[in-house]
Design a protein around this motif. Structure first.
Motif, mmCIF file in Angstrom:
data_model
loop_
_atom_site.group_PDB
_atom_site.id
_atom_site.type_symbol
_atom_site.label_atom_id
_atom_site.label_comp_id
_atom_site.label_asym_id
_atom_site.label_seq_id
_atom_site.Cartn_x
_atom_site.Cartn_y
_atom_site.Cartn_z
ATOM 1 N N UNK A 52 4.269 -24.471 -11.495
ATOM 2 C CA UNK A 52 5.592 -23.963 -11.153
ATOM 3 C C UNK A 52 6.075 -23.567 -10.192
ATOM 4 N N UNK A 53 4.938 -23.295 -8.977
ATOM 5 C CA UNK A 53 3.996 -23.428 -8.156
ATOM 6 C C UNK A 53 5.220 -24.140 -6.112
ATOM 7 N N UNK A 54 6.041 -23.142 -6.016
ATOM 8 C CA UNK A 54 6.894 -23.738 -4.292
ATOM 9 C C UNK A 54 6.165 -24.165 -3.314
ATOM 10 N N UNK A 55 5.434 -24.308 -1.976
ATOM 11 C CA UNK A 55 6.251 -24.562 -0.615
ATOM 12 C C UNK A 55 7.364 -23.707 -0.622
ATOM 13 N N UNK A 56 7.508 -22.421 -0.383
ATOM 14 C CA UNK A 56 9.284 -22.406 0.610
ATOM 15 C C UNK A 56 8.998 -22.347 1.767
ATOM 16 N N UNK A 57 10.611 -23.056 2.559
ATOM 17 C CA UNK A 57 9.944 -22.856 4.130
ATOM 18 C C UNK A 57 11.037 -22.279 4.680
ATOM 19 N N UNK A 58 11.292 -21.316 6.649
ATOM 20 C CA UNK A 58 12.131 -20.651 6.721
ATOM 21 C C UNK A 58 11.890 -21.512 8.015
ATOM 22 N N UNK A 59 12.644 -21.046 8.930
ATOM 23 C CA UNK A 59 12.706 -21.604 10.162
ATOM 24 C C UNK A 59 13.174 -20.295 10.900
ATOM 25 N N UNK A 60 12.136 -19.679 11.174
ATOM 26 C CA UNK A 60 12.807 -17.995 12.363
ATOM 27 C C UNK A 60 13.273 -17.713 13.488
ATOM 28 N N UNK A 61 14.591 -17.726 13.841
ATOM 29 C CA UNK A 61 14.334 -17.471 15.419
ATOM 30 C C UNK A 61 13.842 -16.335 16.201
ATOM 31 N N UNK A 62 13.432 -16.550 17.166
ATOM 32 C CA UNK A 62 13.063 -15.097 17.995
ATOM 33 C C UNK A 62 14.535 -13.692 17.765
ATOM 34 N N UNK A 63 13.484 -12.727 17.300
ATOM 35 C CA UNK A 63 15.025 -11.882 17.631
ATOM 36 C C UNK A 63 16.101 -11.599 19.372
ATOM 37 N N UNK A 64 16.486 -11.421 19.564
ATOM 38 C CA UNK A 64 17.781 -12.148 20.650
ATOM 39 C C UNK A 64 18.094 -12.950 21.143
ATOM 40 N N UNK B 74 7.909 -21.160 12.276
ATOM 41 C CA UNK B 74 7.931 -21.154 10.548
ATOM 42 C C UNK B 74 7.648 -20.413 9.639
ATOM 43 N N UNK B 75 8.124 -19.929 8.411
ATOM 44 C CA UNK B 75 7.461 -19.132 8.005
ATOM 45 C C UNK B 75 7.430 -19.889 6.513
ATOM 46 N N UNK B 76 5.989 -19.664 5.707
ATOM 47 C CA UNK B 76 6.255 -20.319 4.873
ATOM 48 C C UNK B 76 5.778 -19.118 3.448
ATOM 49 N N UNK B 77 6.240 -19.259 1.801
ATOM 50 C CA UNK B 77 5.970 -18.280 1.316
ATOM 51 C C UNK B 77 5.370 -19.268 0.249
ATOM 52 N N UNK B 78 5.141 -18.719 -0.953
ATOM 53 C CA UNK B 78 4.854 -19.557 -1.849
ATOM 54 C C UNK B 78 4.815 -18.965 -3.643
#
Length: 202
Positions: free
Chosen positions: A187-199, A147-151
């Motif tokens: 105006x600031x959000x937590x945004x998320x993305x689930x990143x799969x392992x390479x391959x 899980x990756x977060x940005x702000x």
């Protein structure tokens, strides 16, 4: 991204911040007043306010690079570093913006954080942030994903100087598949993305 920006982005290459790329990274920082007045991209590692000098931040950043305790996807055109996206674990990057509100409703820490972006003066509108974020996500996938977060701050209905968007443009995150999870300032959000392992598979 415009056609011209897409053409420019096609010439860009991502390299990771390490001892080999440190000189190019340092040249860019030095050409831009130490970044935000001497931060040297240390502001999400430690509190860099009153009492810390630009020289201290530079020395500590270089030490972290040598020790493998700081991570960034640097965007190059030829031999020149144009900008970067910083990423790392919450332990590596504990000093996020709007931290009190973030922690108030926190359920679980992410595996990774995307904390800041920088593009050198006169080098914007060339796809640097978009390319850097893609490079960071590729490295996160190579290291096992998670899980990756940005702000980022949203600018949907207002004009904001680029100097205030150092946590990244919302459009770049959403272009890479992030979703808005929760609001932690006006105006600031937590945004998320689930990143799969390479391959691996989703």
């Amino acid at each position: 991204m415009t056609d011209n920006a897409a053409d420019a982005a096609a010439r860009l290459v991502v390299r990771l911040l390490d001892t080999d790329t440190w000189p190019a990274f340092a040249r860019l920082v030095e050409a831009n007043n130490g970044v935000w007045g001497g931060c040297w991209c240390m502001g999400f590692h430690v509190k860099v306010g009153k009492g810390r000098t630009s020289q201290q931040n530079r020395a500590e950043k270089e030490r972290r690079v040598r020790e493998g305790r700081t991570h960034a996807a640097l965007v190059f055109e030829g031999d020149d570093c144009l900008g970067w996206c910083q990423f790392g674990s919450p332990a590596e990057l504990p000093e996020i913006k709007s931290k009190r509100k973030y922690e108030k409703d926190l359920v679980a820490l992410p595996g990774w954080r995307i904390t800041c972006f920088f593009t050198g003066k006169g080098l914007r509108k060339r796809g640097v942030a978009h390319t850097a974020l893609g490079g960071a996500l590729a490295e996160i996938a190579r290291q096992g994903g998670g899980t990756v977060e940005g702000y980022p701050e949203e600018t949907d209905d207002r004009s904001v100087s680029g100097s205030f968007l150092h946590t990244g443009p919302m459009a770049a995150f959403e272009d890479h598949g992030f979703t808005r999870t929760r609001l932690i300032s006006p105006h600031r959000w937590v945004v998320t993305l689930n990143v799969a392992p390479a391959g691996g598979s989703d």
